[in-house]
Design a protein around this motif. Structure first.
Motif, short mmCIF file in Angstrom:
data_model
loop_
_atom_site.label_atom_id
_atom_site.label_comp_id
_atom_site.label_asym_id
_atom_site.label_seq_id
_atom_site.Cartn_x
_atom_site.Cartn_y
_atom_site.Cartn_z
N UNK A 1 57.56 4.42 9.17
CA UNK A 1 57.89 5.17 7.96
C UNK A 1 58.43 6.55 8.33
N UNK A 2 59.57 6.92 7.75
CA UNK A 2 60.13 8.25 7.95
C UNK A 2 59.31 9.24 7.13
N UNK A 3 58.72 10.21 7.80
CA UNK A 3 57.90 11.21 7.13
C UNK A 3 58.34 12.57 7.62
N UNK A 4 58.88 13.36 6.70
CA UNK A 4 59.32 14.70 7.05
C UNK A 4 58.31 15.73 6.62
N UNK A 5 58.51 16.96 7.10
CA UNK A 5 57.67 18.07 6.67
C UNK A 5 58.40 18.85 5.59
N UNK A 6 57.76 18.98 4.45
CA UNK A 6 58.26 19.78 3.33
C UNK A 6 57.50 21.10 3.42
N UNK A 7 58.01 22.01 4.25
CA UNK A 7 57.32 23.26 4.53
C UNK A 7 57.18 24.11 3.28
N UNK A 8 56.02 24.69 3.09
CA UNK A 8 55.75 25.49 1.91
C UNK A 8 55.53 26.94 2.31
N UNK A 9 56.48 27.77 1.92
CA UNK A 9 56.41 29.20 2.18
C UNK A 9 56.47 30.00 0.88
N UNK A 10 56.45 29.28 -0.25
CA UNK A 10 56.55 29.93 -1.57
C UNK A 10 55.47 29.39 -2.50
N UNK A 11 55.22 30.15 -3.56
CA UNK A 11 54.32 29.69 -4.62
C UNK A 11 55.10 28.70 -5.49
N UNK A 12 54.43 28.10 -6.45
CA UNK A 12 55.12 27.20 -7.38
C UNK A 12 56.19 27.93 -8.19
N UNK A 13 56.04 29.24 -8.35
CA UNK A 13 57.01 30.03 -9.09
C UNK A 13 58.17 30.47 -8.21
N UNK A 14 58.15 30.12 -6.93
CA UNK A 14 59.22 30.48 -6.02
C UNK A 14 59.05 31.82 -5.34
N UNK A 15 57.89 32.45 -5.50
CA UNK A 15 57.64 33.74 -4.86
C UNK A 15 57.26 33.51 -3.40
N UNK A 16 57.84 34.31 -2.51
CA UNK A 16 57.53 34.19 -1.09
C UNK A 16 56.06 34.53 -0.84
N UNK A 17 55.41 33.71 -0.04
CA UNK A 17 54.02 33.93 0.31
C UNK A 17 53.88 34.64 1.65
N UNK A 18 54.98 34.73 2.40
CA UNK A 18 54.96 35.34 3.72
C UNK A 18 56.17 36.24 3.86
N UNK A 19 55.99 37.33 4.62
CA UNK A 19 57.17 38.14 4.91
C UNK A 19 58.00 37.39 5.95
N UNK A 20 59.20 37.86 6.19
CA UNK A 20 60.12 37.15 7.07
C UNK A 20 59.54 36.95 8.47
N UNK A 21 58.87 37.95 8.99
CA UNK A 21 58.30 37.83 10.33
C UNK A 21 57.19 36.79 10.38
N UNK A 22 56.36 36.75 9.35
CA UNK A 22 55.26 35.80 9.32
C UNK A 22 55.72 34.39 8.95
N UNK A 23 56.91 34.27 8.36
CA UNK A 23 57.41 32.97 7.93
C UNK A 23 57.58 32.02 9.11
N UNK A 24 58.12 32.51 10.21
CA UNK A 24 58.30 31.63 11.37
C UNK A 24 56.94 31.15 11.89
N UNK A 25 56.00 32.05 11.98
CA UNK A 25 54.66 31.69 12.45
C UNK A 25 54.04 30.62 11.54
N UNK A 26 54.20 30.78 10.23
CA UNK A 26 53.64 29.81 9.28
C UNK A 26 54.37 28.47 9.39
N UNK A 27 55.67 28.49 9.55
CA UNK A 27 56.43 27.25 9.72
C UNK A 27 55.96 26.52 10.98
N UNK A 28 55.80 27.25 12.08
CA UNK A 28 55.30 26.65 13.32
C UNK A 28 53.89 26.09 13.12
#
Length: 133
Positions: A35-62
């Motif tokens: 089964x193809x299973x991708x990662x739908x990375x979540x860096x925003x709230x449901x309202x589309x507000x960023x939950x991480x600053x740009x520097x922390x975004x890479x760390x959270x994605x990793x």
């Protein structure tokens, strides 16, 4: 469970809910090994507000990619993001770099595509799992 209900839920309880769902899926992954299973990375709230600053975004994605691999025992087949934040600056550079380093197709920057109106069902509501990869 509705998105609104999840948003109102205590963050610790919500995390436990997601953890248990992810762990259940991981336990069943052997039933559909191809089964193809991708990662739908979540860096925003449901309202589309960023939950991480740009520097922390890479760390959270990793972190999310590492957790995916820990649970499924393999890398995702592709990468994308909640609210498509991977498509716009400043996050597109981060997503592109991580995808390149990990040799992952990044939706909209590779052959990996998304069809918003298709969930394995035709207009009559009948499910066709053979059409889902």
């Amino acid at each position: 469970m509705s998105t609104q209900r999840l948003e109102r839920m205590d963050p610790e309880r919500r995390e436990k809910l997601f953890q248990s769902a992810a762990e259940e899926f991981a336990a069943r992954r052997g039933q559909v090994p191809d089964l193809s299973v991708g990662l739908h990375a979540t860096l925003t709230s449901e309202e589309g507000e960023m939950l991480f600053d740009t520097e922390a975004a890479r760390e959270e994605l990793e972190r999310q990619l590492d957790r995916f691999e820990e649970l499924l025992g393999r890398a995702p087949t592709h990468l994308d993001s909640h609210h498509n934040v991977h498509q716009e600056q400043p996050l597109s550079d981060i997503f592109l770099a991580v995808a390149r380093e990990r040799q992952l197709p990044l939706r909209d920057f590779s052959p990996a595509r998304y069809f918003a109106d298709f969930y394995g069902q035709w207009d009559d509501g009948e499910t066709h799992l053979e059409q889902v990869s």
